[in-house]
Design a protein around this motif. Structure first.
Motif, short mmCIF file in Angstrom:
data_model
loop_
_atom_site.label_atom_id
_atom_site.label_comp_id
_atom_site.label_asym_id
_atom_site.label_seq_id
_atom_site.Cartn_x
_atom_site.Cartn_y
_atom_site.Cartn_z
N GLN A 1 0.82 -1.22 0.00
CA GLN A 1 0.00 0.00 0.00
C GLN A 1 0.86 1.26 0.00
O GLN A 1 0.41 2.33 -0.43
N HIS A 2 2.07 1.16 0.51
CA HIS A 2 2.96 2.33 0.61
C HIS A 2 4.06 2.30 -0.46
O HIS A 2 4.43 3.36 -0.97
N LEU A 3 4.53 1.10 -0.78
CA LEU A 3 5.71 1.00 -1.66
C LEU A 3 5.24 0.86 -3.11
O LEU A 3 5.28 -0.20 -3.72
N THR A 4 4.79 1.98 -3.69
CA THR A 4 4.45 2.00 -5.11
C THR A 4 5.72 2.21 -5.93
O THR A 4 6.79 2.49 -5.37
N SER B 1 15.63 4.92 4.65
CA SER B 1 14.21 4.55 4.54
C SER B 1 14.03 3.22 3.80
O SER B 1 13.03 2.54 4.00
N HIS C 1 7.33 5.69 -5.42
CA HIS C 1 7.95 5.77 -4.10
C HIS C 1 9.20 4.88 -4.03
O HIS C 1 10.21 5.28 -3.42
#
Length: 1162
Positions: free
Chosen positions: A640-643, A687, A646
């Protein structure tokens, strides 16, 4: 002997002078046959007054000499006498030597009293006293000589009586004589046409007469991929087989007898080999048959059989009994023939009567002795023959009891034979039943023991899972299998798990078993690393490494695949320590061999596999797959966060941060460092670690050592440089050899129309698995900073923000090599100063997914930009895939300014999917051996349609079946990358035709097309003129089968310099055309030359065969030659599978080279 007296001069071959050369006797033998055949013999002055004892004397002495040499009585005379005896009976000389001596003895036998003739034979064989019972000995050597001479004497009698296929001795033609020769040659084994020609005597016109008779006696079997076409004797001609054919050598006699016995056993018939029915003698030679019914022959046979019946093993041999039985068979056949042709009163041939009567009062008649020895186990091999003889005695007895044989008599005479056969069959059936009962009893005992073991170990079996006992899948196992089938995805958040598999292998040297574990001592696989141009799209152009480092090779492999490093294995496993000991011992042993450099290159670490003798030059350690149970819940949360955008930002920040950190360390080392060098990027620097990290795998010291050994060899061979394990290009070459080997395997599978999974040979499977894991583990032994720099440079092709001045465009790289390099070097970004880290399984899954998607989109654009041959538009409604393809083509056209009018979306989609299919097949192989995820079943089958194959590939590689959907899903990212990809100056040059591009799918290389008729090549060779020579000297035109160029080999006019050494045209050409490997056809010699280096090569049969399925090296026979497609296909496979070096090493290993060929001058 037997009340017969012979007056003859005393003479002993073993003591008195003797000669093999008897021209006058042999001239007279030939003349006599011709005179008898024409009837002129009757007009000579009293021919009956000739002393035939004297005429037979010299030929008989010569034959006895050969027999004594065979009995090893002339050992002190050395090889000179052995050689004379050999040529005396060899096909080149026997027609005028041995055969004429037999004719002379047949002349004497037909004119002399048969008892006197046999007494003369016994005298000259020095066996007269032995058979007369007046001498005996306990000396084993003496007994062995008597036995051997008895064998030869009986054999001579068989030949004199049975060999009638000579025009003039019996009514046969020369054609029938040749037919008989061919039949007996083919009874040894099926033979090639050239072998038959060599084994037949030639007439005065150097002809054998084979062509006129071969179709009557044999059938031709066409050759396969190897070997020759062979003739097999027709079954209806086998009744003419004579096991004591007089032109057989001893080895041929043994082979023929064994072959015919095997045939009879296969057919289920009796193994007896009775003498064939011979043609009748001409009147002048008809008295020869009297030898079979005279008193002396019966005495000889009784003497031989009596010694066998007494069971004194030193006084007889099985060969002696076999020859005696054959003589009895000849006599019985002769008597049966005469009885069937005449009345009993007219027949004077009475062998069967004498065989029954003489010696019957002491139970020592021939018939009685046959009945007695039939039961002896020592001569069980002759039992069938004895049974046949006893049946013949019964048949002849029945014939003598009637005045003329009738149908009823034939029926009655057959009864004893049938009854005997019934008895034999009943006996065999009884033995079979007994054996069956014995096996049943043993199985019952084993079953009882097994039950007893289970009962006594009941607790052990109670603790075992139920599925382990019966071998049937439990419901849990079935549900697991279903789940696994649903998750046949190699990369991304939905990737399947890697099952734990125990692998136990046996070392081929010490034969000890060991589990393949990362912490255990290393198990290694023998491999051969070699440079290759098999996949090149620009033959003859090999890239080089520039001294100033400005070049892009080998970090970026050009799309033309001009040169690659292939790593192949024979699949044999050893302990690393066992291999090291073997390698050192082999090196020391090989150095002392004559011309060892022709087989292996010791300086380059080559050796032969201990088991299969394949050429190898290093080993690769076996590294097991790490079992993995994938965390799908965590993968969903991270996803959901690591597109992709990104992920690119995180990746860019990490690379910038690592670069800044290294610069800061350098400044601190200089004393001028300061904090905050990477400023705003510092918060995002780590990160990338937040998405999951883990400790890297640890390997035992021996595995680590073998990783270095293999990597150093790959680097040294691939770049042709000195060994240097610290060179920054070592990991690059490890990734490149992995990618190129997969490319080569996919090329072979596609060429042979095989699925990518389930079709590999065991050695290819083991080798590929080991190479992928070796390449993946390579970064652990290299400087992480070096690997990070390589990753950044390779990523610059996809992300122009990271590119350098010399970063190639998307048209200048092979994207599968780039994919392998990026995937295997990506974990190096997770390295921290204080701790070794690598991405977790979830992080690695997303890394693989986004790298693969970026590379796939770049490759699709590469295919689109280099394509000009779009297929016609498909009929029907436009699909979503066609619309997406049309949209992409329009966008690209705007960026490049190249637009093909009226080009439909379906044409674009079809062309791009066809172009990227080899890339997807290679990627599926790579990720399968990297992750261990089982592929879909459709990729194991050839029956699946191409569309089904494409769907299965896309499913396995986490791609949408509409691959153009990638450009829709990643629209924001692609909108930024596409202008940079298409705006490169190199792309603009290529689209304008200023630089050469590669179209996809790449052209699959094959050997050049050869003409079907070899005379076409001969005509080309006759018109060939060396470009560097002005004289008319005869040249050696040689054709390169890789590119088709004609070269002038082994000529001083075409010498050139290669690495400071003068070499021939073929050697110099192979260096550029095949990276040192060559395959040439020498046209005037009609043979293939395989080359592996300047000093190694070997010859190989040409793919041209004559009408008899044989090659014709050096065009010696001169028959018309035609191309054999199967053999040429095998040559093509030899090249594409990189087996030329292996073939050369094996051929040189079996050939003892005294005077080596100068291959570098070819």
């Amino acid at each position: 002997m037997c009340k017969h007296i012979l007056h003859v001069q005393p003479y002993k071959v073993s003591q008195d002078p003797v000669s093999i050369h008897l021209p006058i006797s042999r001239l007279f033998a030939g003349l006599y046959v011709l005179l008898c055949g024409t009837g002129v013999i009757e007009h000579l002055d009293n021919p009956e007054s000739y002393d035939f004892t004297q005429l037979a004397e010299h030929p008989l002495r010569c034959i006895v000499l050969a027999a004594q040499v065979s009995a090893e009585m002339w050992r002190r005379n050395g090889l000179s006498l052995v050689s004379q005896v050999y040529y005396y009976q060899d096909v080149k000389c026997r027609d005028e030597m041995y055969d004429k001596d037999i004719i002379m003895l047949q002349m004497a036998a037909s004119k002399m009293d048969p008892n006197h003739f046999l007494m003369l034979v016994l005298l000259r064989f020095e066996l007269f006293e032995y058979f007369n019972g007046s001498c005996s000995s306990k000396d084993q050597d003496q007994l062995m000589q008597w036995n051997r001479l008895t064998e030869e004497m009986l054999y001579l009698l068989i030949v004199i009586i049975g060999e009638r296929y000579v025009p003039g001795i019996s009514r046969v033609t020369k054609e029938e004589v040749t037919m008989r020769e061919v039949i007996h040659l083919l009874c040894i084994e099926p033979m090639a046409h050239s072998s038959l020609v060599k084994s037949l005597p030639e007439n005065e016109n150097y002809e054998t007469g084979l062509e006129a008779v071969i179709s009557k006696v044999a059938t031709f079997k066409k050759p396969g991929v190897s070997g020759h076409g062979r003739y097999e004797v027709k079954k209806d001609r086998l009744i003419e087989f004579n096991p004591f054919f007089y032109h057989y050598s001893k080895s041929q006699h043994s082979k023929a007898e064994e072959s015919q016995k095997k045939r009879k056993a296969k057919e289920g018939s009796e193994k007896a080999l009775p003498p064939p029915v011979p043609p009748a003698f001409c009147p002048d030679f008809s008295n020869i048959v009297r030898l079979l019914s005279c008193d002396i022959i019966v005495h000889i046979l009784r003497h031989v059989l009596q010694r066998a019946a007494e069971e004194q093993p030193t006084h007889w041999t099985e060969a002696m009994i076999q020859r005696a039985l054959h003589l009895i068979g000849q006599a019985l056949l002769e008597e049966k023939t005469q009885l069937e042709a005449c009345t009993v009163e007219e027949v004077t041939f009475d062998f069967s009567l004498k065989a029954r009567l003489i010696g019957s009062e002491q139970d020592k008649s021939v018939f009685y002795l046959l009945s007695k020895i039939k039961t002896l186990p020592s001569i069980d091999a002759q039992k069938d023959m004895i049974m046949w003889l006893l049946q013949m005695f019964d048949i002849i007895k029945c014939l003598r009891e009637k005045s003329s044989p009738t149908v009823s008599m034939a029926t009655e005479s057959a009864k004893p034979e049938e009854s005997a056969q019934d008895k034999e069959k009943a006996e065999r059936k009884r033995k079979a039943e007994a054996a069956k009962l014995h096996r049943k009893r043993i199985m019952a005992q084993m079953s009882a023991m097994q039950k007893n073991f289970i009962e006594s170990n009941k607790m052990l079996y109670d603790n075992m899972p139920e599925s382990g006992i019966q071998g049937e899948p439990t419901p849990a196992a079935q549900s697991c299998a279903v789940k696994q089938k649903e998750l046949c995805i190699a990369i991304g958040p939905q990737r399947g798990s890697t099952q734990a598999e125990r692998e136990v292998l046996t070392c081929i040297l010490c034969q000890e078993e060991q589990d393949v574990l990362p912490h255990a001592p290393a198990m290694v696989l023998t491999v051969c690393v070699q440079r290759s141009t098999v996949l090149t799209q620009c033959r003859g152009k090999i890239p080089t490494i520039k001294a100033d480092g400005s070049g892009t090779y080998p970090l970026f492999t050009p799309p033309n695949l001009a040169i690659g490093t292939h790593t192949g294995s024979c699949g044999h496993v050893m302990h690393a320590t066992c291999w090291q000991k073997y390698f050192e011992a082999d090196q020391n042993t090989t150095r002392s061999r004559l011309h060892a450099e022709l087989i292996i290159d010791l300086e380059n670490g080559e050796y032969l596999c201990p088991l299969c003798k394949s050429l190898c030059n290093t080993v690769v350690p076996l590294i097991p797959l790490e079992p993995l149970s994938f965390d799908y819940e965590n993968a969903g949360i991270i996803g959901q966060h690591l597109t992709l955008p990104h992920w690119i930002q995180v990746l860019t920040s990490r690379i910038k941060g690592l670069k800044a950190l290294s610069q800061e360390n350098d400044l601190i080392a200089d004393g001028s460092g300061s904090s905050g060098v990477y400023g705003d990027s510092q918060p995002d620097f780590r990160s990338i670690l937040s998405f999951g990290v883990q400790e890297p795998r640890r390997f035992s010291d021996s595995i680590t050592e073998m990783l270095v050994v293999c990597a150093t060899t790959v680097h040294r061979v691939g770049l042709r440089t000195a060994p240097n394990e610290l060179c920054p290009l070592v990991p690059v070459m490890a990734w490149n050899t992995c990618a190129f080997t997969i490319h080569a395997i996919e090329n072979v599978l596609q060429e042979e129309d095989k699925p990518i999974f389930g079709s590999l040979q065991n050695r290819q499977l083991a080798g590929l698995k080991a190479i992928v894991q070796f390449a993946a583990s390579q970064r652990l032994k290299c400087s992480q900073a070096v690997v990070q720099r390589h990753f950044k440079d390779m990523m610059g092709v996809l992300l122009p923000a990271m590119s350098r001045n010399n970063t190639p465009s998307i048209l200048e790289v092979d994207f599968f090599h780039l994919l392998v390099g990026l995937v295997l070097s990506m974990p190096s970004l997770y390295q921290e100063e204080a701790v070794d880290l690598e991405p977790s399984s979830v992080s690695a899954a997303y890394n693989h997914l986004y790298i693969f998607h970026l590379v796939t989109m770049a490759h699709m654009l590469q295919v689109l930009l280099t394509s000009t041959d779009f297929p016609p538009a498909a009929d029907g409604e436009e699909t979503e895939e066609a619309r997406a393809a049309a949209e992409l083509y329009t966008t690209v056209s705007k960026q490049t300014g190249r637009l093909i009018p009226d080009l439909s979306g379906s044409s674009v989609a079809q062309r791009v999917k066809k172009g990227i299919e080899p890339f997807l097949r290679c990627a599926a192989l790579f990720f399968n051996y990297l992750t261990g995820v089982h592929p879909p079943e459709e990729l194991f089958q050839t029956s699946v349609t191409s569309q089904g194959q494409m769907e299965a590939l896309c499913s396995y590689l986490a791609l949408p079946f509409n691959v153009f959907q990638l450009f829709q899903d990643y629209r924001d990212t692609i909108s930024l990358l596409l202008p940079r990809w298409c705006g490169s100056p190199a792309v603009a040059k290529a689209l304008k035709g200023k630089t050469q591009t590669v179209s996809y799918p790449r052209r699959r290389n094959r050997l050049i097309d050869l003409p079907e008729d070899y005379s076409v090549l001969l005509n080309q060779a006759s018109h060939f003129q060396c470009p560097k020579s002005t004289d008319d000297e005869r040249k050696q035109p040689t054709l390169c089968l890789f590119c088709g160029v004609m070269l002038c080999s082994q000529s001083s006019c075409c010498l050139s310099q290669l690495d400071g050494e003068k070499v021939g045209a073929c050697t110099a050409h192979a260096a550029t055309c095949g990276a040192g490997v060559g395959m040439f056809l020498r046209i005037r010699e009609c043979e293939i030359v395989l080359m592996a280096s300047k000093s190694r090569g070997s010859t190989y049969p040409a793919p041209y065969l004559d009408d008899y399925g044989e090659t014709d090296p050096h065009l010696g026979r001169g028959n018309p030659l035609h191309l054999c497609p199967e053999r040429y296909r095998k040559l093509n496979q030899l090249w594409q599978q990189h087996c030329i070096l292996e073939e050369i090493a094996r051929s040189l290993e079996v050939v003892n080279v005294m005077f080596p060929f100068e291959w570098h001058m070819l």
